[in-house]
Design a protein around this motif. Sequence first.
Motif, PDB file in Angstrom:
ATOM      1  N   UNK A   1       0.836  -1.185   0.000  1.00 44.81           N
ATOM      2  CA  UNK A   1       0.000   0.000   0.000  1.00 44.81           C
ATOM      3  C   UNK A   1       0.886   1.255   0.000  1.00 44.81           C
ATOM      4  N   UNK A   2       1.900   1.194   0.746  1.00 42.33           N
ATOM      5  CA  UNK A   2       2.798   2.337   0.824  1.00 42.33           C
ATOM      6  C   UNK A   2       3.487   2.464  -0.525  1.00 42.33           C
ATOM      7  N   UNK A   3       3.860   1.323  -1.096  1.00 39.05           N
ATOM      8  CA  UNK A   3       4.553   1.375  -2.368  1.00 39.05           C
ATOM      9  C   UNK A   3       3.607   1.861  -3.460  1.00 39.05           C
ATOM     10  N   UNK A   4       2.370   1.400  -3.397  1.00 38.33           N
ATOM     11  CA  UNK A   4       1.421   1.830  -4.398  1.00 38.33           C
ATOM     12  C   UNK A   4       1.093   3.296  -4.188  1.00 38.33           C
ATOM     13  N   UNK A   5       0.974   3.742  -2.989  1.00 40.51           N
ATOM     14  CA  UNK A   5       0.665   5.123  -2.690  1.00 40.51           C
ATOM     15  C   UNK A   5       1.839   5.992  -3.138  1.00 40.51           C
ATOM     16  N   UNK A   6       2.985   5.513  -2.906  1.00 38.92           N
ATOM     17  CA  UNK A   6       4.158   6.288  -3.294  1.00 38.92           C
ATOM     18  C   UNK A   6       4.241   6.354  -4.802  1.00 38.92           C
ATOM     19  N   UNK A   7       3.959   5.226  -5.460  1.00 37.02           N
ATOM     20  CA  UNK A   7       4.008   5.213  -6.895  1.00 37.02           C
ATOM     21  C   UNK A   7       2.909   6.107  -7.464  1.00 37.02           C
ATOM     22  N   UNK A   8       1.754   6.070  -6.852  1.00 46.79           N
ATOM     23  CA  UNK A   8       0.648   6.930  -7.269  1.00 46.79           C
ATOM     24  C   UNK A   8       0.998   8.404  -7.067  1.00 46.79           C
ATOM     25  N   UNK A   9       1.629   8.663  -5.970  1.00 45.35           N
ATOM     26  CA  UNK A   9       2.048  10.052  -5.670  1.00 45.35           C
ATOM     27  C   UNK A   9       3.073  10.532  -6.701  1.00 45.35           C
ATOM     28  N   UNK A  10       3.971   9.656  -7.056  1.00 46.78           N
ATOM     29  CA  UNK A  10       5.006  10.011  -8.004  1.00 46.78           C
ATOM     30  C   UNK A  10       4.353  10.293  -9.354  1.00 46.78           C
ATOM     31  N   UNK A  11       3.415   9.457  -9.728  1.00 49.34           N
ATOM     32  CA  UNK A  11       2.757   9.643 -11.008  1.00 49.34           C
ATOM     33  C   UNK A  11       1.956  10.940 -10.984  1.00 49.34           C
ATOM     34  N   UNK A  12       1.233  11.184  -9.914  1.00 55.50           N
ATOM     35  CA  UNK A  12       0.424  12.405  -9.808  1.00 55.50           C
ATOM     36  C   UNK A  12       1.329  13.636  -9.819  1.00 55.50           C
ATOM     37  N   UNK A  13       2.394  13.589  -9.089  1.00 56.29           N
ATOM     38  CA  UNK A  13       3.307  14.736  -9.010  1.00 56.29           C
ATOM     39  C   UNK A  13       3.950  14.943 -10.362  1.00 56.29           C
ATOM     40  N   UNK A  14       4.379  13.855 -11.021  1.00 58.36           N
ATOM     41  CA  UNK A  14       5.020  13.978 -12.312  1.00 58.36           C
ATOM     42  C   UNK A  14       4.017  14.500 -13.331  1.00 58.36           C
ATOM     43  N   UNK A  15       2.820  13.981 -13.289  1.00 53.41           N
ATOM     44  CA  UNK A  15       1.792  14.461 -14.212  1.00 53.41           C
ATOM     45  C   UNK A  15       1.465  15.913 -13.963  1.00 53.41           C
ATOM     46  N   UNK A  16       1.360  16.283 -12.701  1.00 56.55           N
ATOM     47  CA  UNK A  16       1.072  17.687 -12.360  1.00 56.55           C
ATOM     48  C   UNK A  16       2.205  18.593 -12.854  1.00 56.55           C
ATOM     49  N   UNK A  17       3.407  18.095 -12.705  1.00 54.75           N
ATOM     50  CA  UNK A  17       4.568  18.900 -13.125  1.00 54.75           C
ATOM     51  C   UNK A  17       4.569  19.074 -14.640  1.00 54.75           C
ATOM     52  N   UNK A  18       4.300  18.006 -15.343  1.00 54.87           N
ATOM     53  CA  UNK A  18       4.270  18.062 -16.796  1.00 54.87           C
ATOM     54  C   UNK A  18       3.132  18.968 -17.242  1.00 54.87           C
ATOM     55  N   UNK A  19       1.954  18.819 -16.586  1.00 49.50           N
ATOM     56  CA  UNK A  19       0.813  19.671 -16.903  1.00 49.50           C
ATOM     57  C   UNK A  19       1.164  21.138 -16.633  1.00 49.50           C
ATOM     58  N   UNK A  20       1.831  21.362 -15.529  1.00 50.14           N
ATOM     59  CA  UNK A  20       2.264  22.735 -15.192  1.00 50.14           C
ATOM     60  C   UNK A  20       3.211  23.272 -16.255  1.00 50.14           C
ATOM     61  N   UNK A  21       4.135  22.452 -16.726  1.00 53.08           N
ATOM     62  CA  UNK A  21       5.081  22.881 -17.761  1.00 53.08           C
ATOM     63  C   UNK A  21       4.343  23.186 -19.057  1.00 53.08           C
ATOM     64  N   UNK A  22       3.362  22.374 -19.398  1.00 54.00           N
ATOM     65  CA  UNK A  22       2.606  22.596 -20.621  1.00 54.00           C
ATOM     66  C   UNK A  22       1.805  23.889 -20.497  1.00 54.00           C
ATOM     67  N   UNK A  23       1.169  24.085 -19.358  1.00 54.30           N
ATOM     68  CA  UNK A  23       0.392  25.314 -19.141  1.00 54.30           C
ATOM     69  C   UNK A  23       1.294  26.557 -19.184  1.00 54.30           C
ATOM     70  N   UNK A  24       2.434  26.441 -18.574  1.00 53.05           N
ATOM     71  CA  UNK A  24       3.382  27.575 -18.590  1.00 53.05           C
ATOM     72  C   UNK A  24       3.816  27.844 -20.023  1.00 53.05           C
ATOM     73  N   UNK A  25       4.085  26.767 -20.786  1.00 51.01           N
ATOM     74  CA  UNK A  25       4.519  26.921 -22.170  1.00 51.01           C
ATOM     75  C   UNK A  25       3.413  27.544 -23.004  1.00 51.01           C
ATOM     76  N   UNK A  26       2.203  27.174 -22.778  1.00 58.67           N
ATOM     77  CA  UNK A  26       1.095  27.667 -23.589  1.00 58.67           C
ATOM     78  C   UNK A  26       0.732  29.090 -23.198  1.00 58.67           C
ATOM     79  N   UNK A  27       0.618  29.365 -21.922  1.00 53.86           N
ATOM     80  CA  UNK A  27       0.075  30.658 -21.487  1.00 53.86           C
ATOM     81  C   UNK A  27       1.145  31.692 -21.074  1.00 53.86           C
TER      82      UNK A  27
END
Length: 165
Positions: A4-30
Amino acid sequence: MSTLINQTSLGNIIIVTGSFVLLLVLIKVFAWDQLTGIFAKREQKIAADIDGAELARQRAEELVEESQEQLAQARTEATAIIASAKETGQKQEAQIVAEAREVASHLKDKAEADIAQAQAEALADVKDDVADLTLLLTEKIMVKELDQRAQSKLIDDYLDQLGEA
């Protein structure tokens, strides 16, 4: 739990990475063009300030050189003016001395002429006095028929009167 901890950590990593990529795309666009525009304007302003400072430095150097040239020229002119003034002063001194000598010579000549005239007048006066005294003596001799001793006394008196005159 460890899964559970590993899955939560992996989920957190994916969410954080996705958020970061989304943030980079938004910054690039706007916001990326605006951010790079601000940086470009800042870069241009700094470059313009540096160019302006360089131009101001060059202008200041030119003004310093100009000032030094003008100062050197002013010193040269001052030296020339001083030399000219000295020369003029020496010429005036020589002229004044020459005029003074001329006036002194003229005054000396006039004084000598006055002295010569005074001597001539005095001599003429003495001659007139001698002539008057001679006439007076002759008249006295003729009026009186004197003896030899009286004539000698009369001549001595006459000579004494000439000595006083």
